[in-house]
Scaffold this motif. Structure first.
Motif, short mmCIF file in Angstrom:
data_model
loop_
_atom_site.label_atom_id
_atom_site.label_comp_id
_atom_site.label_asym_id
_atom_site.label_seq_id
_atom_site.Cartn_x
_atom_site.Cartn_y
_atom_site.Cartn_z
N ASN A 43 0.81 -1.23 0.00
CA ASN A 43 0.00 0.00 0.00
C ASN A 43 0.84 1.27 0.00
OD1 ASN A 43 -2.34 -1.46 0.00
ND2 ASN A 43 -3.07 -0.77 1.99
N GLY A 55 -6.67 -1.24 5.96
CA GLY A 55 -6.81 -1.89 4.66
C GLY A 55 -6.89 -0.94 3.49
N SER A 61 -1.88 5.04 7.92
CA SER A 61 -1.67 3.62 8.15
C SER A 61 -1.11 3.36 9.54
CB SER A 61 -0.73 3.04 7.10
OG SER A 61 -1.31 3.10 5.81
N GLY A 87 -5.74 -5.37 1.27
CA GLY A 87 -6.43 -4.24 1.87
C GLY A 87 -7.92 -4.51 2.07
#
Length: 429
Positions: A253, A314, A322, A385
């Motif tokens: 991510n 996610g 995050s 995610g």
């Protein structure tokens, strides 16, 4: 006065077992970071497929043996189970340094799964018996932080193996564990009365000791235990997902190098979980004095924090968001984790707690094994995610059941049994 009779001794037990908990997770986790080091000498370990087998064998064996270990812990000295468990898994860790082929590693990981399965039910029921109400959540929560620290330290296994060698790393940590097991022989003591017959309902009546089948029937006849089992298993899904897949998710991510993604993920969860324990433990211990559902409410707050955190973990593609989501998840998980055994104590007698927690631990680890393999298959088709976000939905169901169904009468099931026995004696008289 003997050491175990001192007022401060219950906290000595927590301190002694904190180190065992650290060794428990460190010895099992460090293999995961030493794959490349070991793979240079044992080629199959470098193959992701076979390395997956090596990691999974521990979880499956651990999960299968946990209920049996709990049944044993309810009936024999937990001190000697803890000492023996630590001694065996440390000896196994030492022996892994002598492995020269893949099959030897597989056998030893399986044996480690059996020996480590004996520890958690024994340790948590021992601490719960020493802390009857006051300080119970804090004591158990502090012990759980040993697991978090062991997990974090296990992440440095590759670094140590690079400096020494993977063989020496296994040898030295095995030696440390065996030496500490010897120390526990002299300092760790069992709670008096453990393993005796059930508390008499009346001084006039003799009470027979429960069989394993009777204990099994007693815990599984309670709707409350099924709910506890469900929300414990539900939380284990994201719990194991963050342990095994969060570094990969951060890498994907955030386009972050794995050398940074790994420590960031591990330390974020470990540090925040410690903070969650330090909040959830004292809060629960104070709240339960005013409201018998205080422990359940504290646990529910933790679960409620985990739900949006999982969605944000996610779906966020920003490093700050995050990490923030990881911190919120960890605090919630720590608040939840500190109260699992204390809540169990509200519904299950001290005669059956180790067995009951053994079943919880078993289902939690099996869910972890299934989740770890399932996420590997869904990573490309669905995306990690989306999988993390969906875990929040499962926790919504667990949270609702926890708040609606669980209605304890006392903070300790043994108190309820004594009250019922007294009432029965009064009527009989």
């Amino acid at each position: 006065m003997k050491l175990q009779e001192q007022k401060f001794y219950p906290w000595v037990v927590v301190g002694l077992l904190w180190i065992v908990a650290l060794l428990n997770y460190m010895d099992r986790q460090m293999l995961s970071t030493m794959q490349m080091n070991i793979g240079e000498d044992i080629k199959l370990v470098a193959d992701p497929k076979y390395f997956g087998y090596l990691m999974a064998i521990f979880l499956w064996v651990y999960g299968v043996f946990s209920p049996f270990s709990g049944a044993v812990a309810d009936r024999v000295s937990r001190k000697w189970l803890i000492v023996g468990s630590l001694g065996v898994w440390s000896a196994v860790t030492y022996a892994m340094g002598y492995c020269s082929d893949f099959n030897e590693l597989m056998w030893l990981r399986g044996i480690m799964g059996i020996s480590e399965a004996l520890y958690i039910p024994s340790a948590l029921s021992l601490i719960a018996d020493f802390f009857t109400g006051k300080g119970r959540s804090l004591a158990i929560g502090l012990h759980m932080t040993g697991l978090y620290c062991g997990q974090a330290l296990g992440g440095f296994g590759s670094m140590v193996a690079t400096s020494w060698s993977w063989q020496s790393t296994f040898h030295w940590f095995g030696i440390i564990g065996v030496a500490y097991a010897v120390i526990l022989i002299f300092l760790l003591h069992e709670k008096s009365g453990h393993g005796a017959a059930a508390p008499a309902n009346s001084p006039k009546k003799a009470v027979k000791k429960e069989s394993v089948i009777q204990s099994f029937a007693a815990i599984f006849s309670m709707v409350a235990f099924w709910v506890i089992l469900f929300f414990f298993a539900s939380s284990s899904i994201p719990g194991w997902a963050t342990k095994n897949w969060l570094p990969t998710l951060f890498h994907d991510n955030l386009n972050m190098d794995m050398n940074w993604a790994g420590p960031m993920a591990t330390l974020t969860i470990a540090v925040s979980s410690f903070i969650g324990v330090m909040i959830g433990g004292p809060l629960s211990d104070k709240w339960v004095k005013k409201n018998v559902k205080g422990r359940i409410y504290t646990s529910a707050i933790g679960l409620a924090m985990m739900i949006p955190a999982l969605v944000l973990i996610g779906l966020a593609h920003n490093a700050f968001l995050s990490v923030l989501a990881g911190l919120v998840f960890g605090v919630g998980y720590g608040m939840f984790d500190a109260n699992n055994m204390p809540i169990l104590c509200q519904f299950v007698s001290s005669r059956q707690r180790a067995m009951a927690y053994g079943f919880m631990n078993s289902l939690g680890v099996i869910m972890g094994a299934v989740t770890t393999q399932l996420l590997g298959g869904l990573a490309k088709s669905v995306g990690l995610g989306m999988c993390f976000a969906f875990m929040g939905v499962i926790l919504v169901i667990a949270l609702a059941l926890q708040l609606i169904v669980l209605r304890p009468k006392y903070d300790d099931k043994d108190e309820e049994e004594r009250a019922e026995a007294l009432a029965a004696d009064t009527i009989e008289a």
